[in-house]
Design a protein around this motif. Structure first.
Motif, PDB file in Angstrom:
ATOM      1  N   GLN A 199       8.740  -1.322  -5.675  1.00  0.00           N
ATOM      2  CA  GLN A 199       7.491  -2.101  -5.733  1.00  0.00           C
ATOM      3  C   GLN A 199       7.750  -3.578  -5.484  1.00  0.00           C
ATOM      4  OE1 GLN A 199       4.510  -1.180  -5.659  1.00  0.00           O
ATOM      5  NE2 GLN A 199       3.960   0.426  -7.108  1.00  0.00           N
ATOM      6  N   GLN A 227       6.282  -5.748  -2.421  1.00  0.00           N
ATOM      7  CA  GLN A 227       5.469  -6.940  -2.652  1.00  0.00           C
ATOM      8  C   GLN A 227       5.935  -8.088  -1.750  1.00  0.00           C
ATOM      9  OE1 GLN A 227       5.305  -8.109  -6.744  1.00  0.00           O
ATOM     10  NE2 GLN A 227       4.001  -9.878  -6.381  1.00  0.00           N
ATOM     11  N   ARG A 254       2.913   1.670  -1.091  1.00  0.00           N
ATOM     12  CA  ARG A 254       2.494   1.104  -2.383  1.00  0.00           C
ATOM     13  C   ARG A 254       1.534   2.060  -3.083  1.00  0.00           C
ATOM     14  NH1 ARG A 254      -0.002  -4.884  -3.084  1.00  0.00           N
ATOM     15  NH2 ARG A 254       2.176  -5.392  -3.494  1.00  0.00           N
TER      16      ARG A 254
END
Length: 517
Positions: A436, A440, A456
Motif C-alpha cells: 500500500q 501510494q 489498491r
C-alpha cells in the motif's frame, strides 16, 4: 539572495546542493534538488526543529566544518544494507580472486592479506568479507595475517558497525545456519561472535576527499559498491582513480554494476565479477581480471519487456514496446561521442531482443554490457536497473529483484514504475502494508496510473476496507472510460482497457469483503 526566500526556492536549494557536493561528494543537482529538500525536512522532523525555513537558510549561508558535515550526514547517506548482499559477487571473489591469490601467496611465503571495505555503512559487508576469508583459510587462519579495514563517512554507522549488533532486517533470506555460526542471539537481535569481533579496523573516511590516509593503501581487494553512484561524475571518476592507486600489484577493485560505466568512461577496462564489475590497478589495465560475461546470439527484432504487469492477475501475454532510455545529448560533430551513442543504442537493442525472446539470463547479460557503456545518464542507468529488477521478478527471485530495485530508486526516487514493481513484490510476499505504501507513492507521482488504482482496490478489499476499495475501483473505471477501450493498459502485460473494465465491474458486483481470486 535575500534571507527571506522560501526554503524551496531554486537558488537556496542550489546553494545547499553545492555545499553537499563540495563537502560530501554527493550530487543533488538538477531534478534531485527536490530529493535534497525532502531529506532535510525529515532530518528537521527528527530533531524537532520548529522553524524549518530559518534552519535551512542558516545551513545555506554557514561555513561547513567537519562537525557540521557529521551533524548532517544522516540526511545524505543511505543505511540500507544487509549480510550476503550480492552473493553472486562474493562467490566470484572466492573462486576467481581470493583463492588463486592465497595460493600464490602460499608459494611465495607471504601469508598476508589486506582488504578494504570502502563505504562500509553499518559493517555487514566487512563482516561478511571476514567470514569468507576465514572459510577459505580453514585451519590455516592462525598462520595468516589478515588486515581488514572498513571505512565510511558516517560516524554513527561506524559506531554501530563496531558494536556488531544487528536486527532481523540485516538477514534477508532463510539463513539460520549462517546466523548460528557467526552470531549469538541477544534478545531480538544478533551480535557477531567474539571470534570475529575486533578483527576489523573501522575508520572514518570520505571517499570524495582528495587525499588518501596511509592506512587505506596497498590493498589486495577493495569493495566499493553502491557508493559512487551517488557522486557527481567528476567526483566519482576521481575516487575510482584514487582507489585503483590504493591497490597492491595483484589487487582488484570491485564496483557495483551500476558504477561500471564510471570506469569505462575513464577509459578503464574491467570484467564482470558475478553481478559486480572488477578493475585491476593501472599497471595491469591491459590484463582482464576475469573472462567477460559470454555474449550470445540474440533475436533480431527489438520488442517487449518481460512480464511487467500485475502479479495478482492471470493474464494473456501481450507486447509492449521497450522505450530506449533518453540519451545524454552529444554534439553531432564529435565522432567519439556519436560512436558511444551508437554503442549504447546497439546494446539496448540487444536487451530488447533478449526480452522479446523471454531469455532472462541473456537479458541480464545484455543489461550488464549496457551498464558498462561510458557516459550513461542517471536516467539510462535507472531504466537498466529497473529492467534488471523486472527480469529477476519474472523468475520469482524476489531478493535479487529487490536489490536491483533499490539501485533503481537510488538513481531516481521519483519513478512511479519502480514503486509499482515494489508494490507487486511486496504484495507477492504478503506484506500488504508495504504494498500500500509503495502504491501510494506510485499514484502520487502518476495520478492517472490505472493499474495502481485496481491493485489498491484489491488490497483494500483484502484488508476488509470495502468502501475505500470501491472508491479506488470507481477511479479506475473513470480512467478506463477515458481511454480507447481497445487500447492496452500501461504496465498491463497485454491486458486491454475493456478487459480491465470488466474485471472492475465484476469486483463491484461481488459481496463486500469477498474478493475473487
Amino acid at each position: 539572495m535575500s534571507r527571506g526566500e522560501p526554503n524551496g526556492s531554486p537558488r537556496l536549494l542550489a546553494a545547499l546542493s553545492h555545499k553537499v557536493l563540495q563537502h560530501v561528494g554527493i550530487d543533488f543537482s538538477g531534478p534531485r534538488r527536490g530529493d535534497l529538500l525532502r531529506r532535510l525536512q525529515l532530518l528537521a522532523l527528527e530533531r524537532q526543529i520548529t522553524d524549518f525555513d530559518s534552519w535551512v537558510q542558516q545551513l545555506a549561508f554557514a561555513d561547513w566544518d567537519a562537525a557540521q558535515v557529521q551533524s548532517l550526514i544522516a540526511a545524505f547517506t543511505v543505511g540500507e544494507t544487509y549480510f550476503r548482499r550480492d552473493a553472486e559477487a562474493f562467490d566470484w571473489l572466492a573462486r576467481h580472486h581470493l583463492a588463486p591469490l592465497m595460493a600464490r601467496r602460499r608459494q611465495e611465503g607471504r601469508r598476508h592479506l589486506r582488504l578494504w571495505s570502502a563505504g562500509c555503512c553499518t559493517g555487514e559487508e566487512a563482516y561478511g568479507l571476514l567470514f569468507l576469508i576465514d572459510e577459505l583459510l580453514g585451519g590455516e587462519s592462525a598462520d595468516w595475517s589478515v588486515e581488514l579495514v572498513a571505512s565510511d563517512i558516517n560516524g554513527a554507522f561506524l559506531a554501530r558497525a563496531e558494536q556488531g549488533v544487528y536486527g532481523r532486517n540485516a538477514f534477508r533470506s532463510s539463513e539460520e545456519d549462517f546466523r548460528q555460526r557467526y552470531f549469538q542471539a541477544e534478545g531480538p537481535q544478533w551480535r557477531v561472535r567474539p571470534a570475529w569481533r575486533q578483527r576489523i579496523r573501522f575508520v572514518q573516511y570520505n571517499l570524495a576527499d582528495g587525499c588518501l590516509p596511509p592506512a587505506l593503501a596497498d590493498a589486495d581487494l577493495i569493495l566499493c559498491r553502491n557508493v559512487l553512484m551517488y557522486f557527481s561524475t567528476g567526483r566519482a571518476l576521481a575516487a575510482v582513480r584514487r582507489l585503483l592507486g590504493s591497490l597492491s600489484a595483484d589487487g582488484i577493485l570491485l564496483l557495483s554494476a551500476v558504477e561500471a560505466s564510471l570506469a569505462t568512461q575513464a577509459g578503464l577496462v574491467g570484467s564482470w565479477a558475478g553481478c559486480n564489475y572488477a578493475l585491476a590497478p593501472a599497471a595491469r589495465q591491459d590484463v582482464r581480471v576475469s573472462s567477460p560475461a559470454p555474449s550470445r546470439a540474440l533475436a533480431a527484432e527489438p520488442v517487449v519487456l518481460g512480464k511487467a504487469g500485475p502479479l495478482y492477475i492471470k493474464q494473456n501475454r501481450g507486447e509492449a514496446r521497450l522505450p530506449a532510455p533518453a540519451a545524454s545529448p552529444a554534439p553531432a560533430e564529435q565522432a567519439a561521442a556519436e560512436s558511444a551513442d551508437a554503442i549504447r543504442e546497439r546494446r539496448w537493442q540487444q536487451v530488447a531482443r533478449a526480452q522479446a525472446s523471454g531469455l532472462h539470463e541473456q537479458v541480464r547479460e545484455a543489461l550488464q554490457a549496457y551498464l558498462s557503456c561510458p557516459g550513461l545518464s542517471r536516467s539510462q542507468q535507472h531504466q537498466a536497473c529497473l529492467a534488471m529488477a523486472q527480469s529477476w521478478a519474472d523468475q520469482q527471485r524476489p531478493e535479487q529483484a529487490q536489490e536491483w530495485l533499490q539501485r533503481a530508486l537510488a538513481l531516481d526516487s521519483n519513478s512511479p514504475k519502480a514503486y509499482w514493481l515494489q508494490a507487486l513484490l511486496a504484495q507477492q510476499s504478503g506484506d500488504l502494508s508495504l504494498a500500500q505504501a509503495a502504491l501510494q507513492k506510485a499514484l502520487y507521482l502518476d495520478p492517472e496510473f490505472i493499474l495502481g488504482y485496481f491493485l489498491r482496490a484489491r488490497l483494500l478489499r483484502a484488508e476488509g476496507q470495502a468502501r475505500a476499495g470501491e472508491k479506488a475501483l470507481q477511479v479506475c473505471r473513470q480512467l478506463l472510460l477515458a481511454q480507447d477501450v481497445a487500447s492496452l493498459v500501461p504496465q498491463g502485460d497485454g491486458l486491454s482497457c475493456v478487459q480491465l473494465l470488466r474485471l472492475c465491474d465484476q469486483l463491484l458486483e461481488e459481496p463486500s469483503g469477498c474478493p475473487s481470486h
